[in-house]
Write an enzyme that holds these catalytic residues in place. Structure first.
Site: not given
Ligand code: BG6
Ligand code: MG
Length: 212
Positions: A9, A11
């Site tokens: 993963d 984030d």
């Molecule tokens: C995930 C995060 O990696 O990505 C979430 O943990 C986030 O919090 C999701 O909502 C979607 O992200 P993005 O960048 O497409 O808005």
């Molecule tokens: Mg994560």
């Protein structure tokens, strides 16, 4: 070698973007007079952008059309992307980079499995734009975690069977996705408390103890 590929993963595992997600969603929530705090923000881990907004809207009194929801989610993403420009290779910790390099030299394939549509941008900011053997992200899936799609695709992209992959996650939804996809998983941070993971890691470099 027990795990031919390791799927990370992004984030909360490779880097920490929570504060930027929080700041960007907070602007939208304030504009709509919706209560939003860091505890609610924690529920957004691993969840797609639109599903995240639905969680925030649980505290919204009125009704909102799909067009408006998309407008506010786009507004959040515009703010978020501006904030991401603050990220640089200095946001990649030595521990994470050294562990990734060690895993690679042991012969593991390394992939990203992220719900984010901004994964490519973030990886570039961190100086990891060309680093991973494959990137599966919010742009190549129709179902978000806890659906296993993002990890199943990552395994396909690196040409490995799910049973030969280890997923590394900081979110319960991500551990559920890995398990649904037939993969073992390692939890880091908050995800450890849910008791779903094959391995609980105290710190990122503990991966080297379990990847054999
Ligand atoms: C995930 C995060 O990696 O990505 C979430 O943990 C986030 O919090 C999701 O909502 C979607 O992200 P993005 O960048 O497409 O808005
Ligand atoms: Mg994560």
């Amino acid at each position: 070698m027990k795990y031919r590929a390791i799927i990370f993963d992004l984030d909360g595992v490779i880097c920490h973007t929570d504060k930027y997600h929080y700041m960007a969603w907070k602007q939208v929530a304030d504009e709509l007079n919706i209560y939003f705090d860091e505890t609610i923000n924690n529920r957004l881990r691993g969840v797609s952008r639109m599903e995240s907004f639905e969680i925030i809207l649980e505290r919204y009194e009125g009704a909102m059309s799909e067009e408006e929801k998309i407008k506010y989610a786009t507004q959040k993403n515009d703010v978020y992307k501006e904030l991401l420009k603050n990220m640089s290779p200095a946001d990649l910790s030595d521990e994470v980079k050294e562990t990734l390099d060690a895993l690679r030299s042991q012969g593991h394939k390394l992939a990203i499995g992220s719900s984010s549509k901004n994964a490519g941008f973030i990886l570039n900011q961190l100086g990891l734009g060309d680093y991973f053997d494959a990137v599966s992200d919010g742009n190549n899936i129709t179902n978000s975690k806890p659906d296993p799609e993002v990890f199943v695709k990552a395994a396909q992209f690196v040409g490995e069977q799910p049973a030969d992959c280890l997923v590394v996650e900081d979110a319960k939804a991500g551990l559920e996705a890995a398990i649904a996809g037939g993969m073992e998983c390692a939890a880091i941070g908050d995800a450890k408390s849910c008791g779903l993971a094959t391995w609980n890691l105290d710190t990122f470099s503990d991966l080297l103890k379990v990847t054999g």
